[in-house]
Design a protein around this motif. Structure first.
Motif, mmCIF file in Angstrom:
data_model
loop_
_atom_site.group_PDB
_atom_site.id
_atom_site.type_symbol
_atom_site.label_atom_id
_atom_site.label_comp_id
_atom_site.label_asym_id
_atom_site.label_seq_id
_atom_site.Cartn_x
_atom_site.Cartn_y
_atom_site.Cartn_z
ATOM 1 N N GLU A 14 58.277 -5.518 -27.746
ATOM 2 C CA GLU A 14 59.203 -4.536 -28.314
ATOM 3 C C GLU A 14 59.137 -3.248 -27.513
ATOM 4 O OE1 GLU A 14 58.447 -3.762 -32.445
ATOM 5 O OE2 GLU A 14 58.513 -5.891 -32.974
ATOM 6 N N TYR A 15 60.267 -2.582 -27.466
ATOM 7 C CA TYR A 15 60.313 -1.237 -26.897
ATOM 8 C C TYR A 15 59.630 -0.317 -27.893
ATOM 9 C CZ TYR A 15 62.264 3.077 -24.946
ATOM 10 O OH TYR A 15 62.428 4.317 -24.396
ATOM 11 N N TYR A 16 58.619 0.410 -27.435
ATOM 12 C CA TYR A 16 57.804 1.241 -28.316
ATOM 13 C C TYR A 16 57.476 2.536 -27.582
ATOM 14 C CZ TYR A 16 54.697 1.745 -32.336
ATOM 15 O OH TYR A 16 54.108 2.150 -33.506
ATOM 16 N N PRO A 17 58.467 3.443 -27.471
ATOM 17 C CA PRO A 17 58.258 4.651 -26.671
ATOM 18 C C PRO A 17 57.311 5.651 -27.315
ATOM 19 C CG PRO A 17 60.314 4.810 -27.857
ATOM 20 C CD PRO A 17 59.764 3.426 -28.129
ATOM 21 N N TYR A 18 56.710 6.437 -26.465
ATOM 22 C CA TYR A 18 55.942 7.590 -26.921
ATOM 23 C C TYR A 18 56.922 8.749 -27.087
ATOM 24 C CZ TYR A 18 51.821 5.034 -25.387
ATOM 25 O OH TYR A 18 50.850 4.088 -25.230
ATOM 26 N N THR A 19 56.612 9.669 -27.979
ATOM 27 C CA THR A 19 57.453 10.845 -28.175
ATOM 28 C C THR A 19 56.698 12.069 -27.676
ATOM 29 O OG1 THR A 19 58.456 9.847 -30.122
ATOM 30 C CG2 THR A 19 58.717 12.215 -29.878
ATOM 31 N N ASP A 32 61.762 10.749 -25.380
ATOM 32 C CA ASP A 32 61.063 9.467 -25.330
ATOM 33 C C ASP A 32 60.458 9.236 -23.957
ATOM 34 O OD1 ASP A 32 61.642 8.775 -27.921
ATOM 35 O OD2 ASP A 32 63.246 7.368 -27.408
ATOM 36 N N ILE A 33 59.225 8.713 -23.959
ATOM 37 C CA ILE A 33 58.583 8.222 -22.740
ATOM 38 C C ILE A 33 58.556 6.708 -22.899
ATOM 39 C CG2 ILE A 33 56.496 8.173 -21.340
ATOM 40 C CD1 ILE A 33 55.821 10.956 -22.524
#
Length: 111
Positions: A14-19, A32-33
């Motif tokens: 899954e796409y799970y970006p850091y903020t 988003d990173i």
């Protein structure tokens, strides 16, 4: 060859970006990173990608990681089918030895 010991398949990602939370980030607070997480069949995180690499590469790494259990199982089947060529000098022998080396590396049994 023995059954590998790894998290249960199938795996997914899954796409799970850091903020971004730091006001000092050039991206700005709230940006988003990109990052991806790979999960096993029980929903446990197996690994995540390196957010310092381009998103396209991260997703490609997540896809190959997701396929790893299936690839290993298929490679083990192929190696078993080629086992009669273990001492052959031809392409079948080369394929067998390469498959066995990859299996040993993947299962932690490499020399």
């Amino acid at each position: 060859m023995n059954t590998p010991a790894h998290s249960p398949a199938p795996w997914g990602y899954e796409y799970y970006p850091y903020t971004v939370v730091s006001k000092y980030s050039p991206l700005g607070v709230g940006a988003d990173i990109p990052a991806y997480q790979v999960f096993d069949n029980n929903g446990n995180k197996v690994f995540d990608t390196n957010e310092d690499t381009p998103e396209e590469l991260q997703e490609a790494n997540a896809r190959i990681g997701t396929a790893a259990p299936r690839l290993l199982a298929s490679l083990m089947t192929c190696a078993n089918l080629l086992a009669d060529y273990d001492e052959s000098d031809g392409p079948e022998g080369d394929a067998y030895r390469e498959a066995v080396a990859a299996i040993m590396e993947a299962t932690g049994k490499a020399a």
